[in-house]
Design an enzyme around this catalytic site. Structure first.
Site, PDB file in Angstrom:
ATOM      1  N   GLU A 113       1.800  -0.015  -5.061  1.00 23.68           N
ATOM      2  CA  GLU A 113       0.553   0.625  -5.324  1.00 23.68           C
ATOM      3  C   GLU A 113       1.674   2.314  -5.463  1.00 23.68           C
ATOM      4  OE1 GLU A 113      -3.775   2.820  -4.107  1.00 23.68           O
ATOM      5  OE2 GLU A 113      -1.503   2.593  -2.380  1.00 23.68           O
ATOM      6  N   ASP A 117       0.918  -1.044  -0.130  1.00 23.68           N
ATOM      7  CA  ASP A 117       0.242   0.334  -0.361  1.00 23.68           C
ATOM      8  C   ASP A 117       1.143   0.970   0.315  1.00 23.68           C
ATOM      9  OD1 ASP A 117      -2.471   1.417   0.472  1.00 23.68           O
ATOM     10  OD2 ASP A 117      -1.645   2.404   2.290  1.00 23.68           O
TER      11      ASP A 117
HETATM   12  C1  GLC Z   1      -4.420   2.945  -1.000  1.00 26.57           C
HETATM   13  C2  GLC Z   1      -5.563   2.268  -0.389  1.00 26.57           C
HETATM   14  C3  GLC Z   1      -6.489   2.679  -0.035  1.00 26.57           C
HETATM   15  C4  GLC Z   1      -6.345   3.516   0.656  1.00 26.57           C
HETATM   16  C5  GLC Z   1      -5.223   4.403   1.248  1.00 26.57           C
HETATM   17  C6  GLC Z   1      -4.732   4.460   2.707  1.00 26.57           C
HETATM   18  O1  GLC Z   1      -4.528   4.136  -2.482  1.00 26.57           O
HETATM   19  O2  GLC Z   1      -5.972   1.631  -2.096  1.00 26.57           O
HETATM   20  O3  GLC Z   1      -7.959   1.823  -0.128  1.00 26.57           O
HETATM   21  O4  GLC Z   1      -7.471   4.801   1.412  1.00 26.57           O
HETATM   22  O5  GLC Z   1      -3.768   3.810   0.608  1.00 26.57           O
HETATM   23  O6  GLC Z   1      -3.982   3.293   3.271  1.00 26.57           O
END
Ligand code: GLC
Ligand code: CA
Length: 549
Positions: free
Chosen positions: A283, A223
């Protein structure tokens, strides 16, 4: 529908983004390079104990469905004990399971069952921030001088926050503690950002990785992998807070994408290297795709999710640019592209692409496109059913984005509504039919139910299943190389691999297109495709896979 035919053929003009990319690694391909990974939103997938909340037992019972569908792996959104402020992305204990979902032995049993079915399990890990209920943050609240306090970003009491940073969920990125200090949270106030300059933070996360790898998981989705480190002086960002369509850029240079973060990924890669066949997928939401690709250099994350398709409007220039630029950027570092068309943060693609029959036809065509591209493909649970964005009444909403924007932003609940498994009351989500699901399921969703779609040969579900089967048989799909070109409203991805070529042709226009081809149609996304000796007539919003002889 207009009968005008638009010619489209192999002679399409070569676009700058259609240059062939570097060939993939020559050693035997590791599984993750071309895997189809199914994203399970755990809370909404299947409820095994009847409390209206999806859980590990429910997921375990549905593994045969995922094996039948033909995916290679599943990634599970956070399963950790959580403060519940952001759908599990506010973690209280990284080496445990939220009792709502089960316990550690359920993860072990899930991994074992999955393995028997030929499926791998990938977990989500959240290293940028913890929950405010995490024992470290609680200790830091109680005593500003304790060692835990230096694992977060605190600043002494003052009138104004320490800098101009903004929370991604709305409002300033700084909130006050009860004793008047400031603390940093780039997401919700319940998600204080960790200070990665404290070595204990790094050590603890490496323990977490090993804890789960020792239990047989095949890796992690990381994440906010472009976060973690912040500018050492916490200086003001140079520009207005205005994230672009594709992510953060120089206007937020102090908050994201600090060079030090790459060392974290090198260390994590080294940990994974001790466990065969594991992988890290990050991500990385940055506007500059070349910067995103840097996270997937050979000694860093195995891959970073590419969100271009997810954020592109339904037209050929946008899609061609999304595909071509990702192939180039990731090709330059030798990483496969990890394609994404849907996830738990964005509106469902049927709705994004126009809704109703049009949106559905486009989503079906997009599925063939996604599954043709070289690299890995991430399929969000429910997209294989063609689920639209659900209407969630305000009083049922849970997403902090909705609340922090004072209702201005709808939030992400509409793509997180429980899966419809059958056409009974409660759509088969919970073992107990009368259980109230944690988010309301629209009454009309019975028609999208898995049980219905398995009986209809033309269903979206069957399309996904067939496409996955054909992809598995053709090395050109998923494991090959590709070039992308456009001609008017027709997009062509030419995939080669294993000595064969398969073209994925998508008609994104309003008229039927005539595609010159002597090849064999392997699969079509919708009805009305007509093949003659030299051409294929492709209706609007339809895609075909054509094997060239
Ligand atoms: C990422 C996740 C999202 C979350 C954010 C904070 O973007 O995909 O769902 O709210 O991180 O952890
Ligand atoms: Ca449950």
């Amino acid at each position: 529908m207009s009968a005008r035919l638009v010619a489209a053929g192999t002679a399409a003009a070569q676009q700058p983004w259609s240059r062939p990319v570097a060939p993939p690694a020559t050693q035997e391909q590791p599984w993750w390079r071309s895997a189809v990974v199914y994203q399970v939103y755990l809370r909404s997938f299947a409820d095994g104990n009847g409390d209206g909340i999806g859980d590990l037992a429910g997921l375990r019972a549905r593994l045969p469905y995922l094996s039948w569908l033909g995916v290679d792996a599943l990634w599970i959104n956070p399963h950790y004990p959580s403060g519940g402020a952001d759908g599990g992305y506010d973690v209280v204990d990284y080496r445990a399971v939220d009792p709502e979902y089960g316990d550690v032995s359920d993860v072990e049993a899930l991994v074992a069952d999955a393995r028997r079915l030929g499926l791998r399990v990938v977990l989500d890990v959240v290293p940028n921030h913890t929950s405010d209920r995490h024992p470290w943050f609680q200790a830091a609240l109680a005593d500003p001088d304790c060692p835990e306090a230096s694992r977060y970003h605190f600043a002494p009491p003052s009138e104004e926050p320490p800098n101009n940073w903004r929370s991604l969920f709305g409002g300033p990125a700084w909130s006050r503690t009860p004793d008047g200090r400031w603390y940093l949270h780039l997401f919700a106030p319940e998600q204080p950002d960790l200070n990665w300059r404290d070595p204990v933070v790094a050590e603890d996360f490496e323990r977490t990785l090993r804890f789960w790898l020792d239990r047989g998981v095949s890796g992690f989705r990381v994440d906010v992998a472009y976060g973690l480190y912040k500018d050492a002086g916490l200086r003001d960002n140079p520009g207005e807070y205005s994230p672009t369509l594709f992510g953060h850029g120089p206007e937020q240079a102090m908050t994201w994408n600090q060079p030090e973060v790459h060392d974290v990924w090198r260390r994590w890669r080294a940990v994974c290297d001790e466990y065969p066949d594991t992988m890290l997928v990050g991500e990385v939401c940055l506007a500059d795709l070349d910067e995103v690709a840097l996270y997937s250099r050979p000694d860093e994350l195995h891959q970073s999710l590419s969100f271009r398709l997810l954020k592109s409007a339904w037209d050929t220039p946008a899609f061609a640019e999304a595909i071509g630029s990702a192939l180039e950027a990731f090709g330059r570092v030798g990483a496969p592209v990890s394609w994404v068309l849907g996830n738990h943060d964005k509106d469902r693609m049927v709705t994004r692409f126009g809704g109703g029959g049009t949106g559905l036809a486009r989503a079906r065509a997009a599925a063939l496109l996604l599954l043709s591209l070289p690299g890995s493909a991430y399929v969000y649970a429910g997209d294989e059913l063609g689920l639209p964005q659900a209407h969630v009444p305000d009083e049922a909403k849970q997403d902090p984005i909705f609340f922090r924007s004072g209702g201005e932003r709808a939030g992400r609940d509409g793509c997180r509504v429980p899966m419809p498994w059958n056409a009974t009351t409660g759509v088969g989500f919970s073992r107990d039919r009368s259980a109230k699901p944690w988010l309301p399921v629209p009454a009309e969703w019975k028609r999208h139910a898995v049980s219905r779609q398995t009986r209809e040969s033309g269903s979206v579900l069957h399309l996904y299943r067939q496409a996955l089967a054909v992809r598995a048989e053709h090395p050109a799909l998923g494991t090959g190389e590709a070039t992308v070109s456009t001609r008017g409203h027709v997009l062509t991805v030419r995939c080669t691999g294993g000595g064969r070529t398969v073209r994925c042709v998508v008609n994104m226009g309003a008229d039927t297109a005539l595609v010159r081809s002597r090849g064999r149609v392997l699969l079509e996304s919708g009805p009305g495709v007509h093949t003659s000796a030299r051409s294929v007539a492709l209706p609007p919003d339809t895609a075909v896979w054509i094997a060239e002889d």
